[in-house]
Design a protein around this motif. Structure first.
Motif: not given
Length: 374
Positions: A170-176, A180-186, A258-262, A292-299
């Motif tokens: 899934x590349x768009x929508x609430x999960x994505x 990004x919102x949660x990642x700001x607090x990591x 899923x959104x937390x893992x992402x 992984x690719x969706x969020x711009x990290x190599x595998x």
């Protein structure tokens, strides 16, 4: 209210990525009234999908005993189409067809190979049971109104009604957006080279070699840590991992939404999917790679021919022997020492997923079938 579509997925939990987040939500967004019978704590409505809790399905013997009750629940829905997941539901599907119902069968894995490595099945019975399931799935693909598979190899042995609907990300929508919102607090550690593995935690996932390679990377002078996220179904294996020399460099996150893992993927430098070549692993569509690719990290992935033929030319990651700690370590060192190339790999992967391979495009196949059935 009478359902347009009744989905039966008794093996899966209600928030399963393919069953719920991809298929059920997509169908509901397209205007269908969707009900899902699955494992849940309670009956509820999520994303306009009605979720109904099924009886306890954990015990394998109970799975057979509960078949009549599941059939009764489905018939009560009076749905226009019944969408079944995995071989556990095939008997119900055959009865539904005898009653004149429209039935869709959806298989996520090559169970003819997975059965061969199921430890709870006596060894002398595994081959016979695998052949039996293969025969049942072939009959189902001919009798049912549609069959969905996730792997090209499975498609080859199914009938003409079978269609390939892969587990594209899934590349768009609430999960994505939420990721990004949660990642700001990591918390970020600029001095730490961060790897991640998300998924099931088991003996076949190559995690022992990954942890040992992270240890060696630290010993070589590179400050590095591994985020490990997922459910481990065997306490004994979890204890084995915790006892490995290198566990001190692992941050175990447990089971995440899923959104937390992402969100953790977004904050990582590289993602692992170095699983062993057992069962049908080498033939699967490597969903984690694409996430992984969706969020711009190599595998760093297993060097399966099927995966390399499909993805090597993208220059989005590295392939290694999953049983070789040294190959994994070498890949980690290369990615650490070549930051510019690492960034380019991440960009290449994201571009491929956004433009060519994503659930938004793949789901059109699903919707096309349902437009014809309803």
């Amino acid at each position: 209210m009478k359902s347009d579509i009744c989905i039966l997925a008794p093996v899966h939990y209600w928030d399963d990525i393919r069953v719920f987040k991809k298929e059920a939500v997509t169908l509901a967004k397209s205007g269908y009234n969707v009900t899902v019978y699955t494992r849940a704590e309670k009956n509820m409505i999520e994303n306009n999908v009605t979720i109904k809790k099924i009886p306890n399905y954990n015990n394998r013997l109970k799975r057979f005993i509960l078949q009549p009750k599941l059939l009764y629940l489905i018939l009560k829905e009076r749905a226009k189409v019944i969408h079944l997941h995995n071989p556990d539901t095939l008997l119900i599907g055959f009865i539904l067809k005898l009653l004149g119902k429209k039935v869709v069968y959806d298989t996520h894995e090559d169970f003819t190979k997975r059965i061969l490595i199921r430890k709870w099945i006596p060894v002398p019975l595994r081959k016979s049971l695998a052949r039996f399931v293969k025969y049942l799935e072939l009959i189902a693909s001919k009798l049912f109104d549609a069959t969905f598979v996730t792997q090209r190899d499975i498609l080859k042995r199914m009938g003409n009604k079978a269609q390939l609907i892969e587990n594209a990300p899934i590349t768009e929508g609430n999960i994505v957006d939420e990721a990004y919102h949660i990642s700001n607090d990591i918390e970020e550690r600029p001095d730490t080279f961060r790897s991640i593995y998300i998924g099931a935690i088991s003996e076949n996932r190559g995690l022992i070699e990954v942890i040992k390679s992270i240890k060696k990377l630290n010993c070589s002078g590179v400050k590095s840590r591994l985020w490990l996220a997922g459910k481990c179904y065997k306490d004994s294996f979890m204890k084995e991992l915790e006892g490995i020399d290198g566990w001190e460099y692992v941050d175990y996150l447990g089971t995440l939404k899923q959104e937390e893992a992402f969100a953790y993927v977004i904050k990582s430098d590289v993602g692992f999917i170095t699983i062993y070549d057992v069962g049908d692993h080498s033939k699967t569509s490597p969903n984690k790679i694409f996430e992984y690719m969706r969020f711009s990290i190599p595998f760093i992935a297993s060097n399966f021919n099927n995966w390399k033929e499909r993805l090597d030319s993208l220059n989005a990651g590295l392939f290694v022997d999953p049983t070789s700690t040294e190959e994994i370590l070498s890949a980690l060192k290369w990615l650490y020492n070549n930051k510019d190339q690492r960034i380019i790999m991440g960009q290449n992967g994201k571009e491929y997923v956004l433009r060519q391979y994503n659930w938004e495009k793949e789901s059109e196949k699903l919707l096309k079938v349902y437009r014809e059935l309803i």
